[in-house]
Design a protein around this motif. Structure first.
Motif, PDB file in Angstrom:
ATOM      1  N   CYS A   1      -0.127  -1.168 -10.111  1.00 10.87           N
ATOM      2  CA  CYS A   1       1.209  -0.745  -9.666  1.00 10.87           C
ATOM      3  C   CYS A   1       1.454   0.428 -10.107  1.00 10.87           C
ATOM      4  N   GLY A   2       2.055   1.365  -9.033  1.00 10.08           N
ATOM      5  CA  GLY A   2       2.340   2.782  -9.284  1.00 10.08           C
ATOM      6  C   GLY A   2       3.824   3.124  -9.705  1.00 10.08           C
ATOM      7  N   GLY A   3       4.704   2.016 -10.038  1.00  4.87           N
ATOM      8  CA  GLY A   3       5.994   2.047 -10.314  1.00  4.87           C
ATOM      9  C   GLY A   3       6.899   1.881  -9.294  1.00  4.87           C
ATOM     10  N   ALA A   4       8.138   2.644  -9.615  1.00  3.54           N
ATOM     11  CA  ALA A   4       9.178   2.562  -8.561  1.00  3.54           C
ATOM     12  C   ALA A   4       8.636   3.134  -7.221  1.00  3.54           C
ATOM     13  N   ASP A   5       9.032   2.585  -6.077  1.00  7.85           N
ATOM     14  CA  ASP A   5       8.627   2.912  -4.887  1.00  7.85           C
ATOM     15  C   ASP A   5       9.328   4.143  -4.350  1.00  7.85           C
ATOM     16  N   ILE A   6       8.832   5.216  -4.415  1.00  2.00           N
ATOM     17  CA  ILE A   6       9.305   6.563  -4.274  1.00  2.00           C
ATOM     18  C   ILE A   6       9.987   6.537  -2.909  1.00  2.00           C
ATOM     19  N   ARG A   7       9.406   5.699  -1.847  1.00  2.00           N
ATOM     20  CA  ARG A   7      10.063   5.906  -0.454  1.00  2.00           C
ATOM     21  C   ARG A   7      11.485   5.295  -0.598  1.00  2.00           C
TER      22      ARG A   7
ATOM     23  N   PRO B   1       0.857  -1.004  -0.167  1.00  2.00           N
ATOM     24  CA  PRO B   1       0.080   0.015   0.092  1.00  2.00           C
ATOM     25  C   PRO B   1       0.773   1.309  -0.038  1.00  2.00           C
ATOM     26  N   PRO B   2       0.391   2.504  -0.437  1.00  2.00           N
ATOM     27  CA  PRO B   2      -0.935   2.557  -1.117  1.00  2.00           C
ATOM     28  C   PRO B   2      -1.082   2.275  -2.816  1.00  2.00           C
ATOM     29  N   VAL B   3       0.080   2.192  -3.505  1.00  3.64           N
ATOM     30  CA  VAL B   3      -0.120   1.825  -4.924  1.00  3.64           C
ATOM     31  C   VAL B   3       0.701   0.694  -5.417  1.00  3.64           C
ATOM     32  N   ASN B   4       0.917  -0.108  -4.451  1.00  2.00           N
ATOM     33  CA  ASN B   4       1.688  -1.357  -4.807  1.00  2.00           C
ATOM     34  C   ASN B   4       2.987  -1.225  -5.487  1.00  2.00           C
TER      35      ASN B   4
ATOM     36  N   PRO C   1       5.581   7.832 -16.717  1.00  2.00           N
ATOM     37  CA  PRO C   1       5.795   9.075 -16.429  1.00  2.00           C
ATOM     38  C   PRO C   1       7.367   9.462 -16.106  1.00  2.00           C
ATOM     39  N   GLU C   2       8.380   8.487 -16.276  1.00  2.00           N
ATOM     40  CA  GLU C   2       9.583   8.781 -15.844  1.00  2.00           C
ATOM     41  C   GLU C   2      10.129  10.041 -16.369  1.00  2.00           C
ATOM     42  N   VAL C   3       9.842  10.428 -17.411  1.00  2.00           N
ATOM     43  CA  VAL C   3      10.242  11.881 -18.045  1.00  2.00           C
ATOM     44  C   VAL C   3      10.134  12.938 -17.117  1.00  2.00           C
TER      45      VAL C   3
ATOM     46  N   GLY D   1       5.018   3.871 -15.066  1.00  2.00           N
ATOM     47  CA  GLY D   1       6.287   3.566 -14.886  1.00  2.00           C
ATOM     48  C   GLY D   1       6.817   2.137 -14.878  1.00  2.00           C
ATOM     49  N   GLY D   2       7.585   1.768 -13.905  1.00  2.00           N
ATOM     50  CA  GLY D   2       7.936   0.135 -13.889  1.00  2.00           C
ATOM     51  C   GLY D   2       6.839  -0.558 -13.820  1.00  2.00           C
ATOM     52  N   GLY D   3       5.411  -0.067 -13.304  1.00  2.00           N
ATOM     53  CA  GLY D   3       4.095  -0.909 -13.211  1.00  2.00           C
ATOM     54  C   GLY D   3       3.804  -1.261 -14.604  1.00  2.00           C
ATOM     55  N   LEU D   4       3.724  -0.233 -15.422  1.00  2.00           N
ATOM     56  CA  LEU D   4       3.410  -0.461 -16.948  1.00  2.00           C
ATOM     57  C   LEU D   4       4.467  -1.357 -17.658  1.00  2.00           C
ATOM     58  N   GLU D   5       5.696  -1.214 -17.297  1.00  2.00           N
ATOM     59  CA  GLU D   5       6.621  -1.991 -17.884  1.00  2.00           C
ATOM     60  C   GLU D   5       6.656  -3.517 -17.268  1.00  2.00           C
ATOM     61  N   LEU D   6       6.036  -3.505 -15.997  1.00  2.00           N
ATOM     62  CA  LEU D   6       5.842  -4.966 -15.610  1.00  2.00           C
ATOM     63  C   LEU D   6       4.660  -5.717 -16.542  1.00  2.00           C
TER      64      LEU D   6
ATOM     65  N   LEU E   1      14.268   7.957 -18.181  1.00  2.00           N
ATOM     66  CA  LEU E   1      13.806   7.254 -19.298  1.00  2.00           C
ATOM     67  C   LEU E   1      13.135   6.095 -18.893  1.00  2.00           C
ATOM     68  N   PRO E   2      12.179   5.439 -19.230  1.00  2.00           N
ATOM     69  CA  PRO E   2      11.771   4.155 -18.911  1.00  2.00           C
ATOM     70  C   PRO E   2      12.835   3.057 -18.902  1.00  2.00           C
ATOM     71  N   ALA E   3      13.383   2.573 -17.843  1.00  2.00           N
ATOM     72  CA  ALA E   3      14.937   1.860 -18.027  1.00  2.00           C
ATOM     73  C   ALA E   3      14.600   0.350 -17.803  1.00  2.00           C
ATOM     74  N   ALA E   4      13.475  -0.212 -17.804  1.00  2.00           N
ATOM     75  CA  ALA E   4      13.224  -1.589 -17.554  1.00  2.00           C
ATOM     76  C   ALA E   4      12.516  -2.278 -18.871  1.00  2.00           C
ATOM     77  N   ALA E   5      13.034  -1.596 -19.988  1.00  2.00           N
ATOM     78  CA  ALA E   5      12.652  -2.319 -21.151  1.00  2.00           C
ATOM     79  C   ALA E   5      11.122  -1.660 -22.020  1.00  2.00           C
TER      80      ALA E   5
HETATM   81  C1  LIG Z   1      -1.485   8.671  -9.859  1.00  2.00           C
HETATM   82  C2  LIG Z   1      -0.818   8.328  -8.404  1.00  2.00           C
HETATM   83  C3  LIG Z   1      -0.324   6.994  -8.359  1.00  2.00           C
HETATM   84  C4  LIG Z   1      -1.915   8.515  -7.346  1.00  2.00           C
HETATM   85  O1  LIG Z   1      -2.535   9.701  -7.244  1.00  2.00           O
HETATM   86  P1  LIG Z   1      -3.714  10.283  -6.421  1.00  2.00           P
HETATM   87  O2  LIG Z   1      -4.742   9.234  -6.360  1.00  2.00           O
HETATM   88  O3  LIG Z   1      -4.060  11.637  -6.531  1.00  2.00           O
HETATM   89  O4  LIG Z   1      -3.039  10.048  -4.978  1.00  2.00           O
HETATM   90  P2  LIG Z   1      -1.677  10.780  -4.244  1.00  2.00           P
HETATM   91  O5  LIG Z   1      -2.117  11.433  -3.098  1.00  2.00           O
HETATM   92  O6  LIG Z   1      -0.865  11.270  -5.297  1.00  2.00           O
HETATM   93  O7  LIG Z   1      -1.115   9.357  -3.901  1.00  2.00           O
HETATM   94  C5  LIG Z   1      -1.507   8.575  -2.723  1.00  2.00           C
HETATM   95  C6  LIG Z   1      -0.410   8.047  -2.015  1.00  2.00           C
HETATM   96  O8  LIG Z   1       0.339   7.107  -2.711  1.00  2.00           O
HETATM   97  C7  LIG Z   1       1.585   7.445  -2.748  1.00  2.00           C
HETATM   98  N1  LIG Z   1       2.277   6.797  -3.979  1.00  2.00           N
HETATM   99  C8  LIG Z   1       1.976   7.406  -5.166  1.00  2.00           C
HETATM  100  N2  LIG Z   1       2.924   6.875  -5.799  1.00  2.00           N
HETATM  101  C9  LIG Z   1       3.735   6.281  -5.451  1.00  2.00           C
HETATM  102  C10 LIG Z   1       5.046   5.443  -5.649  1.00  2.00           C
HETATM  103  N3  LIG Z   1       5.336   5.157  -6.778  1.00  2.00           N
HETATM  104  N4  LIG Z   1       5.638   4.939  -4.572  1.00  2.00           N
HETATM  105  C11 LIG Z   1       5.294   5.005  -3.280  1.00  2.00           C
HETATM  106  N5  LIG Z   1       4.138   5.726  -2.634  1.00  2.00           N
HETATM  107  C12 LIG Z   1       3.582   6.242  -3.854  1.00  2.00           C
HETATM  108  C13 LIG Z   1       1.682   8.927  -2.424  1.00  2.00           C
HETATM  109  O9  LIG Z   1       2.771   9.277  -1.678  1.00  2.00           O
HETATM  110  C14 LIG Z   1       0.632   9.097  -1.569  1.00  2.00           C
HETATM  111  O10 LIG Z   1       0.676   8.601  -0.153  1.00  2.00           O
HETATM  112  P3  LIG Z   1       0.318   9.265   1.167  1.00  2.00           P
HETATM  113  O11 LIG Z   1      -1.237   9.039   1.042  1.00  2.00           O
HETATM  114  O12 LIG Z   1       0.810  10.551   1.127  1.00  2.00           O
HETATM  115  O13 LIG Z   1       0.889   8.438   2.383  1.00  2.00           O
HETATM  116  C15 LIG Z   1      -0.069   9.392  -7.984  1.00  2.00           C
HETATM  117  O14 LIG Z   1       0.431   9.473  -6.663  1.00  2.00           O
HETATM  118  C16 LIG Z   1       1.334   9.421  -9.073  1.00  2.00           C
HETATM  119  O15 LIG Z   1       1.426   9.718 -10.039  1.00  2.00           O
HETATM  120  N6  LIG Z   1       2.401   8.932  -8.384  1.00  2.00           N
HETATM  121  C17 LIG Z   1       3.760   8.850  -8.968  1.00  2.00           C
HETATM  122  C18 LIG Z   1       3.809   7.812  -9.945  1.00  2.00           C
HETATM  123  C19 LIG Z   1       5.148   7.802 -10.380  1.00  2.00           C
HETATM  124  O16 LIG Z   1       5.982   8.512 -10.845  1.00  2.00           O
HETATM  125  N7  LIG Z   1       6.056   6.530 -10.191  1.00  2.00           N
HETATM  126  C20 LIG Z   1       7.218   6.288 -10.397  1.00  2.00           C
HETATM  127  C21 LIG Z   1       7.572   6.117 -12.104  1.00  2.00           C
HETATM  128  S1  LIG Z   1       9.169   6.410 -12.427  1.00  2.00           S
HETATM  129  C22 LIG Z   1       9.529   4.527 -12.143  1.00  2.00           C
HETATM  130  O17 LIG Z   1       8.919   3.617 -12.075  1.00  2.00           O
HETATM  131  C23 LIG Z   1      11.033   3.981 -12.073  1.00  2.00           C
HETATM  132  C24 LIG Z   1      11.797   5.299 -11.866  1.00  2.00           C
HETATM  133  C25 LIG Z   1      13.350   4.960 -11.756  1.00  2.00           C
HETATM  134  C26 LIG Z   1      14.018   4.819 -10.729  1.00  2.00           C
HETATM  135  C27 LIG Z   1      14.597   3.465 -10.176  1.00  2.00           C
HETATM  136  C28 LIG Z   1      14.999   3.503  -8.600  1.00  2.00           C
HETATM  137  C29 LIG Z   1      15.015   1.951  -8.361  1.00  2.00           C
HETATM  138  C30 LIG Z   1      13.830   1.097  -7.949  1.00  2.00           C
HETATM  139  C31 LIG Z   1      13.953  -0.104  -8.833  1.00  2.00           C
HETATM  140  C32 LIG Z   1      12.401  -0.578  -9.202  1.00  2.00           C
HETATM  141  C33 LIG Z   1      11.615   0.096 -10.403  1.00  2.00           C
HETATM  142  C34 LIG Z   1      12.523   0.254 -11.626  1.00  2.00           C
HETATM  143  C35 LIG Z   1      11.558   1.028 -12.639  1.00  2.00           C
HETATM  144  C36 LIG Z   1      12.534   1.236 -13.920  1.00  2.00           C
HETATM  145  C37 LIG Z   1      12.056   2.111 -15.054  1.00  2.00           C
HETATM  146  O18 LIG Z   1      11.530   3.158 -14.719  1.00  2.00           O
HETATM  147  O19 LIG Z   1      12.049   2.073 -15.968  1.00  2.00           O
END
Ligand SMILES: CC(C)(COP(=O)(O)OP(=O)(O)OC[C@H]1O[C@@H](n2cnc3c(N)ncnc32)[C@H](O)[C@@H]1OP(=O)(O)O)[C@@H](O)C(=O)NCCC(=O)NCCSC(=O)/C=C/CCCCCCCCCCCCC(=O)O
Length: 188
Positions: A58-64, A19-22, A122-124, A99-104, A129-133
């Protein structure tokens, strides 16, 4: 983490749980590796469905985890293993696949989406850039111009647009997991 259950007799159901976005934390990635291994080694399982708990794929990489030391299995081989699976894998997309969720989901053989889901790379917007292919699988699926639009703008598309572009195979107004399980049974 990821939970494994068997449904409808022969479908292995993998449920992402973070939680909250897997998001794809180290524990979720390890969970996918473990549950995939379990499903692939079970002779009674003929096809698989991957979904997320609480109506969010899945919301992609865990921003935490940004800014922390990388741990857990890397995403690229994990998605490759799904794509190389001898048993068909169906993604059941509800909420978001970003992001990574769509790549999955792109590594799965089929994608079923709920009509209210949003998909995108949304990586840009993070300067990446989307790095997981995703930058390879998406153009192969929908063509270079449409994929470039999504990759360079980072915009989210609706399920209806995703269907029209060819990102998803089916859209449902009802239970996405039920539709994906039905689909998985039909392609096993
Ligand atoms: C559209 C949303 C998902 C939801 O929007 P909304 O309904 O308006 O709600 P919010 O208030 O915004 O969010 C609700 C709560 O969810 C938390 N949240 C949101 N997204 C994330 C997340 N990705 N990780 C953890 N938590 C998340 C948010 O903080 C709120 O929490 P709280 O209630 O305040 O406690 C919207 O939130 C949204 O657009 N989110 C961002 C989506 C996003 O940008 N995802 C990341 C994409 S980039 C990516 O996937 C990869 C980046 C490369 C970095 C590599 C780092 C290493 C990790 C390796 C694993 C992944 C590799 C992927 C490689 C690749 O990109 O190719």
């Amino acid at each position: 983490m990821a939970q494994y259950t068997r449904v409808a007799g022969s479908v292995g159901l993998i449920t992402l749980q973070n939680p909250p976005v897997n998001a794809l934390s180290a524990m979720v990635r390890q969970g996918i590796v473990d549950t995939m291994e379990r499903a692939l080694s079970a002779p009674e399982v003929k096809s698989l469905v991957i979904c997320g708990q609480k109506e969010t794929f899945c919301g992609g990489a865990d921003i935490r985890e940004f800014g922390t030391k990388m741990s857990g299995p890397p995403l690229i081989p994990l998605i490759h293993a799904i794509e190389a699976s001898t048993k068909p894998v169906v993604a059941a997309i509800e909420g978001v696949a970003l992001g990574g969720g769509l790549e999955l989901a792109l590594g799965c053989h089929y994608r079923i989406s709920h009509s209210k889901a949003k998909l995108g790379l949304p990586e840009v917007t993070l300067g990446l850039l989307p790095a997981a292919a995703g930058s390879q699988r998406l153009p192969r699926l929908i063509g270079v111009p449409a994929a470039l639009d999504l990759i360079t703008t980072g915009r989210h598309v609706t399920a209806a647009e995703a269907l029209q572009l060819g990102i998803v195979d089916q859209v449902t107004d009802h239970s996405t997991v039920d539709a994906a399980v039905k689909f998985a049974l039909s392609v096993a």
